[in-house]
Design a protein around this motif. Structure first.
Motif, PDB file in Angstrom:
ATOM      1  N   PHE A 107       0.595  -1.276  -0.005  1.00 21.58           N
ATOM      2  CA  PHE A 107      -0.033   0.074   0.116  1.00 21.58           C
ATOM      3  C   PHE A 107       0.870   1.222  -0.085  1.00 21.58           C
ATOM      4  CE2 PHE A 107      -2.210  -3.129   1.831  1.00 21.58           C
ATOM      5  CZ  PHE A 107      -3.438  -3.329   1.425  1.00 21.58           C
ATOM      6  N   THR A 108       0.404   2.209  -0.765  1.00 23.31           N
ATOM      7  CA  THR A 108       1.254   3.527  -0.754  1.00 23.31           C
ATOM      8  C   THR A 108       0.366   4.597  -0.411  1.00 23.31           C
ATOM      9  OG1 THR A 108       0.948   3.683  -3.174  1.00 23.31           O
ATOM     10  CG2 THR A 108       2.907   2.543  -2.390  1.00 23.31           C
ATOM     11  N   HIS A 109       1.087   5.807  -0.088  1.00 23.70           N
ATOM     12  CA  HIS A 109       0.351   7.015   0.101  1.00 23.70           C
ATOM     13  C   HIS A 109       0.873   8.087  -0.764  1.00 23.70           C
ATOM     14  CE1 HIS A 109      -1.869   5.647   3.494  1.00 23.70           C
ATOM     15  NE2 HIS A 109      -0.793   5.229   4.156  1.00 23.70           N
ATOM     16  N   ALA A 110      -0.040   8.618  -1.546  1.00 21.77           N
ATOM     17  CA  ALA A 110       0.541   9.633  -2.401  1.00 21.77           C
ATOM     18  C   ALA A 110      -0.020  11.148  -2.035  1.00 21.77           C
ATOM     19  CB  ALA A 110       0.133   9.409  -4.043  1.00 21.77           C
ATOM     20  N   ILE A 111       1.080  12.077  -2.063  1.00 23.15           N
ATOM     21  CA  ILE A 111       0.463  13.600  -1.819  1.00 23.15           C
ATOM     22  C   ILE A 111       0.949  14.156  -3.068  1.00 23.15           C
ATOM     23  CG2 ILE A 111       0.874  15.532  -0.537  1.00 23.15           C
ATOM     24  CD1 ILE A 111       1.604  13.266   1.744  1.00 23.15           C
ATOM     25  N   ALA A 112      -0.081  15.004  -3.821  1.00 24.14           N
ATOM     26  CA  ALA A 112       0.284  15.675  -4.953  1.00 24.14           C
ATOM     27  C   ALA A 112      -0.640  16.720  -5.113  1.00 24.14           C
ATOM     28  CB  ALA A 112      -0.012  14.707  -6.306  1.00 24.14           C
ATOM     29  N   ARG A 113      -0.042  17.774  -5.851  1.00 25.80           N
ATOM     30  CA  ARG A 113      -0.865  18.848  -5.982  1.00 25.80           C
ATOM     31  C   ARG A 113      -0.822  19.319  -7.544  1.00 25.80           C
ATOM     32  NH1 ARG A 113       2.899  23.522  -3.325  1.00 25.80           N
ATOM     33  NH2 ARG A 113       4.567  23.403  -4.760  1.00 25.80           N
ATOM     34  N   PRO A 114      -1.965  19.630  -8.425  1.00 27.11           N
ATOM     35  CA  PRO A 114      -1.848  20.184  -9.815  1.00 27.11           C
ATOM     36  C   PRO A 114      -1.453  21.511  -9.650  1.00 27.11           C
ATOM     37  CG  PRO A 114      -4.044  20.381  -8.889  1.00 27.11           C
ATOM     38  CD  PRO A 114      -3.254  20.189  -7.541  1.00 27.11           C
ATOM     39  N   THR A 115      -0.622  21.731 -10.954  1.00 27.12           N
ATOM     40  CA  THR A 115      -0.080  23.154 -11.468  1.00 27.12           C
ATOM     41  C   THR A 115      -0.566  23.382 -12.626  1.00 27.12           C
ATOM     42  OG1 THR A 115       1.913  22.940  -9.968  1.00 27.12           O
ATOM     43  CG2 THR A 115       1.959  24.584 -11.644  1.00 27.12           C
ATOM     44  N   LEU A 116      -1.355  24.715 -12.772  1.00 23.61           N
ATOM     45  CA  LEU A 116      -1.836  24.996 -14.084  1.00 23.61           C
ATOM     46  C   LEU A 116      -0.663  25.725 -14.899  1.00 23.61           C
ATOM     47  CD1 LEU A 116      -4.257  24.967 -16.182  1.00 23.61           C
ATOM     48  CD2 LEU A 116      -4.968  27.500 -14.915  1.00 23.61           C
ATOM     49  N   ILE A 169       8.607   2.331   5.444  1.00 23.18           N
ATOM     50  CA  ILE A 169       8.752   3.115   6.465  1.00 23.18           C
ATOM     51  C   ILE A 169       8.787   2.197   7.591  1.00 23.18           C
ATOM     52  CG2 ILE A 169       7.692   4.929   7.876  1.00 23.18           C
ATOM     53  CD1 ILE A 169       6.657   6.221   5.185  1.00 23.18           C
ATOM     54  N   LYS A 170       7.753   1.202   7.667  1.00 25.13           N
ATOM     55  CA  LYS A 170       7.528   0.386   8.523  1.00 25.13           C
ATOM     56  C   LYS A 170       8.926  -0.565   9.010  1.00 25.13           C
ATOM     57  CE  LYS A 170       4.772  -1.395  11.907  1.00 25.13           C
ATOM     58  NZ  LYS A 170       4.267  -0.392  13.223  1.00 25.13           N
ATOM     59  N   GLN A 171       9.382  -1.004   8.028  1.00 28.58           N
ATOM     60  CA  GLN A 171      10.730  -1.699   8.119  1.00 28.58           C
ATOM     61  C   GLN A 171      11.802  -1.029   8.701  1.00 28.58           C
ATOM     62  OE1 GLN A 171      11.368  -2.780   3.956  1.00 28.58           O
ATOM     63  NE2 GLN A 171      10.017  -4.699   3.859  1.00 28.58           N
ATOM     64  N   GLU A 192      11.293   1.675  10.865  1.00 31.33           N
ATOM     65  CA  GLU A 192      10.919   1.792  11.957  1.00 31.33           C
ATOM     66  C   GLU A 192      11.323   0.441  12.978  1.00 31.33           C
ATOM     67  OE1 GLU A 192       6.853   2.680  11.873  1.00 31.33           O
ATOM     68  OE2 GLU A 192       7.195   4.789  11.778  1.00 31.33           O
ATOM     69  N   LEU A 193      11.231  -0.733  12.415  1.00 28.78           N
ATOM     70  CA  LEU A 193      11.336  -1.848  13.065  1.00 28.78           C
ATOM     71  C   LEU A 193      12.731  -1.976  13.384  1.00 28.78           C
ATOM     72  CD1 LEU A 193       8.598  -4.297  11.486  1.00 28.78           C
ATOM     73  CD2 LEU A 193       8.599  -3.376  13.715  1.00 28.78           C
ATOM     74  N   VAL A 194      13.602  -1.649  12.533  1.00 27.38           N
ATOM     75  CA  VAL A 194      15.104  -1.913  12.421  1.00 27.38           C
ATOM     76  C   VAL A 194      15.500  -0.784  13.373  1.00 27.38           C
ATOM     77  CG1 VAL A 194      17.096  -1.412  11.319  1.00 27.38           C
ATOM     78  CG2 VAL A 194      15.381  -2.697  10.168  1.00 27.38           C
ATOM     79  N   ASN A 195      14.915   0.473  13.571  1.00 27.50           N
ATOM     80  CA  ASN A 195      15.380   1.414  14.747  1.00 27.50           C
ATOM     81  C   ASN A 195      14.791   0.837  15.953  1.00 27.50           C
ATOM     82  OD1 ASN A 195      16.494   3.065  12.781  1.00 27.50           O
ATOM     83  ND2 ASN A 195      14.867   4.340  12.246  1.00 27.50           N
TER      84      ASN A 195
END
Length: 284
Positions: free
Chosen positions: A4-13, A31-33, A35-38
Motif C-alpha cells: 500500500f502506498t500513500h501519494a501526496i500531490a498537487r496540480p499546477t496550471l 517506512i515500517k521496516q 521503524e522496526l530496525v530502529n
C-alpha cells in the motif's frame, strides 16, 4: 503480497492551459521496516546498557563492601574497648554511630544490588524448610530495641497451628524486617504494631504487619511500591531511607510466587499483607 502506498500531490496550471502534477509517493511498508530496525537497535542498546549497569553495580558493590566491612569491624572492636578504654565517653558514642551508619550503608548497597539482580532475573532462591513461628519471633526480636526506644508496643498473633513452608528463609526474613522497620519508623510514640500469621489449605499463608502510624493515601501507596520513590521531601528528611524496602519486598515475595497487598489511610495506619501460595505449605 499487497503493498500500500500513500501519494501526496498537487496540480499546477501551466501557461499553455495544461495541468502538471507534482508530489511525493510514500511506501508505508518501507517506512515500517525502517521503524522496526530502529526499534530493535534502540532495544538492543537499552538491554546492553542494563547489562552494563548490573555489572557496574556488582563491581561497585564489592568495591564498597570491602572498606565498609573494615570500618564496621574496627568500630565494633573499638566499641568493645577490647584493647583498653577510649578515653572521653563521647568517643564511645561516636564509634557506635560509625558502626550504625556503616551497617545502614552496607544494607543500602545490598538492596540496590538485589534490585539489579531481580530486574535481570539473576537472583535465585535458596529454599529450605522454614518455621513461620521462628521467622516471626526472630524478626520481631531484631526490631524490639528500636520499638522500645520509640515507645511502640509490638504484638505477635500467630494461629494455633502453623505449617512449615518451603522458602528462602533469609529472603523472607529480609522482607519481614523491611516491613517491621518501616512500621517502627512511621509509628509515633504510644502506637502499636501487630504481626499476625495464619494459614489455610486454599489461600496459603498470610503474614500481616499492621501499624497505627502515619499512614498513606492511595496515591502514596502506588508511589511507595516503586523503587527510589520518596513520598515527600519532609518525610524523607525526617525518617530517612532510599525508598527501596517495599519495592524490594514485593519483588522477593513475587519471586516466591506470592503477593503483597498494602492497605493504608492517612493518620490511621498501614497494613501490609504477604500471601504465599498453599503449594509452599509442608504439613507434617
Amino acid at each position: 503480497e499487497k503493498k500500500f502506498t500513500h501519494a501526496i500531490a498537487r496540480p499546477t496550471l501551466m501557461p499553455d492551459a495544461s495541468v502538471v502534477w507534482d508530489g511525493i509517493i510514500l511506501d508505508p511498508t518501507r517506512i515500517k521496516q525502517v521503524e522496526l530496525v530502529n526499534l530493535k537497535a534502540a532495544r538492543d542498546e537499552a538491554e546492553a546498557a542494563n547489562r552494563a549497569k548490573t555489572a557496574f553495580l556488582a563491581h561497585m558493590s564489592h568495591e564498597l563492601r570491602t572498606p565498609l566491612n573494615a570500618v564496621i569491624g574496627f568500630a565494633e572492636l573499638m566499641a568493645s574497648e577490647m584493647l583498653g578504654p577510649l578515653g572521653h565517653p563521647k568517643y564511645l558514642d561516636y564509634v557506635r554511630d560509625i558502626q550504625s551508619s556503616g551497617s545502614m550503608l552496607l544494607n543500602l548497597i545490598d538492596e540496590i544490588l538485589d534490585l539489579a539482580r531481580l530486574e535481570h532475573g539473576k537472583l535465585e532462591l535458596n529454599e529450605d524448610l522454614v518455621s513461620l513461628t521462628e521467622l516471626t519471633d526472630i524478626s520481631v526480636r531484631m526490631i524490639e530495641a528500636r520499638a522500645v526506644a520509640g515507645e511502640i508496643t509490638v504484638n505477635v498473633v500467630n494461629a494455633s497451628y502453623l505449617p512449615n513452608i518451603q522458602a528462602d528463609e533469609r529472603r523472607l526474613k529480609q522482607v519481614l524486617l523491611n516491613l517491621l522497620t518501616n512500621a517502627v519508623k512511621f509509628t509515633p510514640p504510644g502506637g502499636f504494631i501487630t504481626v499476625a500469621v495464619r494459614s489455610d489449605p486454599t489461600n496459603g499463608v498470610v503474614i500481616e504487619v499492621k501499624d497505627t502510624g502515619l499512614g498513606m493515601s492511595p496515591e502514596d501507596v502506588v508511589e511507595a511500591l516503586q523503587p527510589f520513590r520518596q513520598l515527600d521531601a519532609e518525610r524523607a528528611r525526617k525518617h530517612g531511607g532510599a525508598g527501596l524496602g517495599l519495592p524490594l519486598s514485593k519483588a522477593l515475595i513475587e519471586l516466591h510466587g506470592g503477593t503483597i497487598a498494602v492497605e493504608s489511610a492517612l493518620g490511621v495506619g498501614t497494613t501490609v499483607a504477604i500471601t504465599l501460595p498453599a503449594a509452599r505449605m509442608i504439613h507434617e
